[in-house]
Design an enzyme around this catalytic site. Structure first.
Site, PDB file in Angstrom:
ATOM      1  N   GLU A 198       0.836  -1.200   0.000  1.00  7.25           N
ATOM      2  CA  GLU A 198       0.000   0.000   0.000  1.00  7.25           C
ATOM      3  C   GLU A 198       0.871   1.250   0.000  1.00  7.25           C
ATOM      4  OE1 GLU A 198      -3.795   1.830   2.495  1.00  7.25           O
ATOM      5  OE2 GLU A 198      -2.382   0.520   3.539  1.00  7.25           O
ATOM      6  N   LYS A 224      -9.346   2.008  -2.987  1.00 13.59           N
ATOM      7  CA  LYS A 224      -9.669   1.442  -1.674  1.00 13.59           C
ATOM      8  C   LYS A 224     -11.053   1.902  -1.227  1.00 13.59           C
ATOM      9  CE  LYS A 224      -7.627   1.344   2.999  1.00 13.59           C
ATOM     10  NZ  LYS A 224      -6.493   1.875   3.798  1.00 13.59           N
ATOM     11  N   CYS A 264      -5.446  -3.095   2.220  1.00 14.72           N
ATOM     12  CA  CYS A 264      -5.286  -2.915   3.668  1.00 14.72           C
ATOM     13  C   CYS A 264      -6.587  -3.066   4.471  1.00 14.72           C
ATOM     14  CB  CYS A 264      -4.608  -1.575   3.937  1.00 14.72           C
ATOM     15  SG  CYS A 264      -3.852  -1.462   5.583  1.00 14.72           S
TER      16      CYS A 264
END
Length: 278
Positions: A43, A115, A156
């Site tokens: 990330e 994300k 994540c």
């Protein structure tokens, strides 16, 4: 299907995007030279910066960010599938986006994913994060062809939302990518167990390249990059948070085997309730 050699890049990205890209490029080149056909970075490969003013002073739109050109060139030069785990980029509305970008062996951008779940938490001991203050969340799940199979993209904090991985697996993903920058408290407590849970629930390979160590902006991340097989076994891992490369061979057919043994993806049933308590 046959086994594919993969490599996960563990990094300690700092506040200078060019230096971060230099570090990532060196590790990607090493992985490709050692035979990896699918390589993934963590990330925010290009920038770890928690100060808002400084962050936005260096962010660039996707079509102007050097990470896009350098990763496309790396993928084409080495004829690999290359996942930029995520890049911090400037979105069209002036907010940042946390975007995972998958490049193919021709240097083409195969897919990108923003994300979805923002890391807005209060961990305790004064540690508080408000990702949504700077970043715009995505709203669409994404799969793409890579590593001789179908790959589902995530980033994540998405890891805590099992429904997303079920959607990806039901759409055909046999490999799930989870590039991350987990905090040290949450990484120590939850990293491995959540990765293994997502693999077991969906009968999928899980590939999790991570940021690790103390970063220039003061953030501390967990590291411990991992490869989990579709039965939930840890087949490769780094037991530290130092920059490096984790290699493994994955056979996408093992996902089909696991899903035949435990057909959980096909055993869903409609459910109603519960009714709120008075």
């Amino acid at each position: 299907m046959s086994a594919v050699k993969i490599a996960l890049i563990q990094m300690r990205s700092g506040t200078d995007p060019e230096c971060n890209l230099d570090d990532a490029e060196a590790l990607v080149r090493e992985a490709a030279a050692n035979g990896a056909k699918f390589v993934a970075t963590p990330e925010t490969t290009n920038l770890v910066q928690k100060d808002r003013e400084t962050l936005f002073s260096v962010l660039r739109p996707q079509d102007e960010d050097p990470a896009m050109v350098r990763f496309a060139d790396l993928a084409a030069t080495h004829r690999i599938d290359l996942l930029g785990g995520s890049f911090a980029l400037l979105g069209p509305d002036g907010r940042a986006v946390n975007r995972s970008c998958l490049f193919g062996p021709q240097g083409e951008l195969k897919a990108s994913y923003d994300k979805i779940h923002m890391f807005d938490v209060e961990i305790g001991s004064g540690e508080r994060w408000q990702e949504s203050a700077n970043y715009k969340p995505g709203d669409r799940a994404v799969i793409a062809s890579a590593a001789s199979t179908v790959v589902g993209l995530s980033v994540c904090y998405d890891l805590r939302f099992a429904y997303l991985y079920r959607l990806l697996a039901k759409a055909g993903a046999r490999v799930l990518t989870v590039p991350s920058a987990f905090t040290r408290p949450t990484g120590k407590a939850h990293w491995e167990v959540l990765l293994r849970a997502r693999a077991i629930e969906t009968g999928s390979w899980v590939l999790a390249p991570a940021q690790g160590g103390r970063h220039e902006d003061g953030r501390k991340t967990w590291g411990h990059s991992m490869v989990i097989d579709p039965w939930g076994a840890v087949v490769a891992h780094l037991d530290h948070d130092e920059p490096g490369i984790l290699y493994a061979e994955i056979d996408p057919a093992k996902a089909d085997e696991a899903r035949t043994r435990i057909p959980a993806l096909h055993n869903d049933r409609p459910v109603t309730g519960p009714d709120p308590l008075a």
